[in-house]
Scaffold this motif. Sequence first.
Motif, PDB file in Angstrom:
ATOM      1  N   THR A   1       0.829  -1.204   0.000  1.00 28.39           N
ATOM      2  CA  THR A   1       0.000   0.000   0.000  1.00 28.39           C
ATOM      3  C   THR A   1       0.864   1.254   0.000  1.00 28.39           C
ATOM      4  O   THR A   1       0.538   2.248  -0.665  1.00 28.39           O
ATOM      5  N   LEU A   2       1.963   1.230   0.728  1.00 29.65           N
ATOM      6  CA  LEU A   2       2.876   2.372   0.717  1.00 29.65           C
ATOM      7  C   LEU A   2       3.514   2.565  -0.654  1.00 29.65           C
ATOM      8  O   LEU A   2       3.724   3.705  -1.096  1.00 29.65           O
ATOM      9  N   MET A   3       3.802   1.468  -1.341  1.00 27.67           N
ATOM     10  CA  MET A   3       4.356   1.578  -2.688  1.00 27.67           C
ATOM     11  C   MET A   3       3.372   2.279  -3.620  1.00 27.67           C
ATOM     12  O   MET A   3       3.767   3.023  -4.518  1.00 27.67           O
ATOM     13  N   GLN A   4       2.096   2.059  -3.422  1.00 26.58           N
ATOM     14  CA  GLN A   4       1.083   2.655  -4.293  1.00 26.58           C
ATOM     15  C   GLN A   4       0.742   4.090  -3.884  1.00 26.58           C
ATOM     16  O   GLN A   4       0.522   4.951  -4.730  1.00 26.58           O
TER      17      GLN A   4
ATOM     18  N   LEU B   1       9.530  -3.304   9.159  1.00 23.93           N
ATOM     19  CA  LEU B   1      10.039  -3.702   7.849  1.00 23.93           C
ATOM     20  C   LEU B   1      11.474  -3.227   7.635  1.00 23.93           C
ATOM     21  O   LEU B   1      12.318  -3.959   7.124  1.00 23.93           O
ATOM     22  N   ARG B   2      11.734  -1.994   8.021  1.00 26.58           N
ATOM     23  CA  ARG B   2      13.083  -1.442   7.861  1.00 26.58           C
ATOM     24  C   ARG B   2      14.093  -2.229   8.675  1.00 26.58           C
ATOM     25  O   ARG B   2      15.201  -2.526   8.202  1.00 26.58           O
ATOM     26  N   GLN B   3      13.727  -2.592   9.901  1.00 23.96           N
ATOM     27  CA  GLN B   3      14.635  -3.363  10.746  1.00 23.96           C
ATOM     28  C   GLN B   3      14.844  -4.770  10.185  1.00 23.96           C
ATOM     29  O   GLN B   3      15.966  -5.280  10.151  1.00 23.96           O
ATOM     30  N   THR B   4      13.776  -5.386   9.742  1.00 26.15           N
ATOM     31  CA  THR B   4      13.863  -6.759   9.243  1.00 26.15           C
ATOM     32  C   THR B   4      14.697  -6.838   7.974  1.00 26.15           C
ATOM     33  O   THR B   4      15.523  -7.742   7.808  1.00 26.15           O
ATOM     34  N   LEU B   5      14.499  -5.875   7.071  1.00 26.02           N
ATOM     35  CA  LEU B   5      15.174  -5.906   5.782  1.00 26.02           C
ATOM     36  C   LEU B   5      16.479  -5.109   5.768  1.00 26.02           C
ATOM     37  O   LEU B   5      17.189  -5.104   4.759  1.00 26.02           O
ATOM     38  N   ASN B   6      16.735  -4.405   6.879  1.00 28.81           N
ATOM     39  CA  ASN B   6      17.966  -3.617   6.989  1.00 28.81           C
ATOM     40  C   ASN B   6      18.103  -2.634   5.828  1.00 28.81           C
ATOM     41  O   ASN B   6      19.153  -2.523   5.189  1.00 28.81           O
ATOM     42  N   ASP B   7      17.000  -1.928   5.563  1.00 27.57           N
ATOM     43  CA  ASP B   7      16.966  -0.959   4.468  1.00 27.57           C
ATOM     44  C   ASP B   7      15.900   0.069   4.805  1.00 27.57           C
ATOM     45  O   ASP B   7      14.840  -0.287   5.343  1.00 27.57           O
ATOM     46  N   PRO B   8      16.132   1.359   4.496  1.00 29.12           N
ATOM     47  CA  PRO B   8      15.111   2.382   4.801  1.00 29.12           C
ATOM     48  C   PRO B   8      13.826   2.221   3.996  1.00 29.12           C
ATOM     49  O   PRO B   8      12.769   2.717   4.398  1.00 29.12           O
ATOM     50  N   LEU B   9      13.896   1.568   2.830  1.00 33.50           N
ATOM     51  CA  LEU B   9      12.748   1.272   1.962  1.00 33.50           C
ATOM     52  C   LEU B   9      12.111   2.523   1.344  1.00 33.50           C
ATOM     53  O   LEU B   9      11.843   2.565   0.157  1.00 33.50           O
ATOM     54  N   PHE B  10      11.815   3.543   2.162  1.00 26.61           N
ATOM     55  CA  PHE B  10      11.222   4.781   1.658  1.00 26.61           C
ATOM     56  C   PHE B  10      11.957   5.970   2.259  1.00 26.61           C
ATOM     57  O   PHE B  10      12.232   5.973   3.464  1.00 26.61           O
ATOM     58  N   VAL B  11      12.265   6.947   1.402  1.00 22.46           N
ATOM     59  CA  VAL B  11      12.969   8.145   1.841  1.00 22.46           C
ATOM     60  C   VAL B  11      12.082   9.348   1.558  1.00 22.46           C
ATOM     61  O   VAL B  11      11.553   9.494   0.446  1.00 22.46           O
TER      62      VAL B  11
ATOM     63  N   GLU C   1      16.062   1.448  -3.926  1.00 21.31           N
ATOM     64  CA  GLU C   1      16.245   0.391  -4.922  1.00 21.31           C
ATOM     65  C   GLU C   1      15.761  -0.951  -4.376  1.00 21.31           C
ATOM     66  O   GLU C   1      15.173  -1.758  -5.108  1.00 21.31           O
ATOM     67  N   ARG C   2      16.004  -1.204  -3.082  1.00 21.38           N
ATOM     68  CA  ARG C   2      15.544  -2.462  -2.476  1.00 21.38           C
ATOM     69  C   ARG C   2      14.017  -2.545  -2.511  1.00 21.38           C
ATOM     70  O   ARG C   2      13.442  -3.594  -2.815  1.00 21.38           O
ATOM     71  N   ALA C   3      13.357  -1.436  -2.206  1.00 18.10           N
ATOM     72  CA  ALA C   3      11.895  -1.419  -2.223  1.00 18.10           C
ATOM     73  C   ALA C   3      11.368  -1.642  -3.639  1.00 18.10           C
ATOM     74  O   ALA C   3      10.393  -2.382  -3.845  1.00 18.10           O
ATOM     75  N   GLN C   4      11.995  -1.023  -4.621  1.00 19.77           N
ATOM     76  CA  GLN C   4      11.551  -1.187  -6.007  1.00 19.77           C
ATOM     77  C   GLN C   4      11.718  -2.632  -6.464  1.00 19.77           C
ATOM     78  O   GLN C   4      10.889  -3.157  -7.210  1.00 19.77           O
ATOM     79  N   ALA C   5      12.791  -3.275  -6.009  1.00 19.19           N
ATOM     80  CA  ALA C   5      13.009  -4.674  -6.383  1.00 19.19           C
ATOM     81  C   ALA C   5      11.972  -5.595  -5.740  1.00 19.19           C
ATOM     82  O   ALA C   5      11.582  -6.615  -6.320  1.00 19.19           O
ATOM     83  N   LEU C   6      11.503  -5.234  -4.549  1.00 17.36           N
ATOM     84  CA  LEU C   6      10.514  -6.051  -3.845  1.00 17.36           C
ATOM     85  C   LEU C   6       9.092  -5.806  -4.328  1.00 17.36           C
ATOM     86  O   LEU C   6       8.219  -6.672  -4.148  1.00 17.36           O
ATOM     87  N   ALA C   7       8.833  -4.663  -4.925  1.00 15.97           N
ATOM     88  CA  ALA C   7       7.455  -4.239  -5.210  1.00 15.97           C
ATOM     89  C   ALA C   7       6.687  -5.241  -6.059  1.00 15.97           C
ATOM     90  O   ALA C   7       5.575  -5.646  -5.701  1.00 15.97           O
TER      91      ALA C   7
END
Length: 304
Positions: free
Chosen positions: A18-21, A46-56, A66-72
């Motif tokens: 939902t955040l991606m959209q 999510l950020r802690q689990t994946l060790n990535d900010p995901l959204f800036v 980039e990690r979030a885009q790859a997961l989307a």
Amino acid sequence: MDNLFQRLDLNLLRVFDTLMQSRNVTRAAERLNLSQSTVSHALSRLRQTLNDPLFVMTRKEMRPTERAQALAAPVRQALALLEQGVRQVAGFDPGHARRTFRLAVPSSIEYCAVPLLVELLHSQAPGCRLAVTELVDSDYEEDLARGSLDMVVAFAGAGHLSPRLLTRPWFDNALVCLASRTLGLEQELSPQALATWVHVCTSTWGHSQTRVESWLTSRGVSREIGVWVSSFAALPGLLATGRYLAVVPELIARDFCHYYPLSQHSLDEPLATTYILAQHPLTEFDPALIWFRQLLQEVGEQLG
């Protein structure tokens, strides 16, 4: 086995999707019917689990890393498959269902087919609604995969849809010439007769107009375009001047000739537009869309 996947529960993936959209915590919370703090907490996990900010954060929205885009795409597809499975189990009861069906259609279909579709939807599924957007020069794969559209009505042979989409013929409709009755044109027109008049072009990229141009070229003539319009709404007023002709789908001409002092004329060589229905393979077996396709077939049979 790495326990990373085990820590990603379904609720976290729904929040991520939902955040991606939406690219906004407040809008995501509204769509998920959750509080902003709950969504923010899920994003933190999510950020802690994946060790990535995901959204800036930027000035306008939350931009995915980039990690979030790859997961989307994998997350969207996994959720869509799960939703499809649940719907298959639950089935679809049109008489009691509450759902919005989302379509992208060319302007000819919006003008002539959508009112008929809405009436059928109202009589058979009164709790369902229809949301229509204009067909554009897009491959539509992403829109259909993430569920922002359920189906697309397009032109056969137009070449813009992703080859990964499922397509099926809907119905054919002849192309005819529309003109003012005062011109007294012959019932059947040749390319040479068409070329003696200035034309109105009803789309800047529509497949039917491209077919007309190719046909005229193959017969060694060309037409002059006097006006370009983005839909059919302006045609009655333009043609009433007696200065223009327009080659349009017969379903448009039939309706306009009923309400306005216009006449339709066949071409001396049959040309037709074939409309097709496109959807994503992820939703092929969605019971609601299986039923909706059948409803569209009813419309096509009445218009074809």
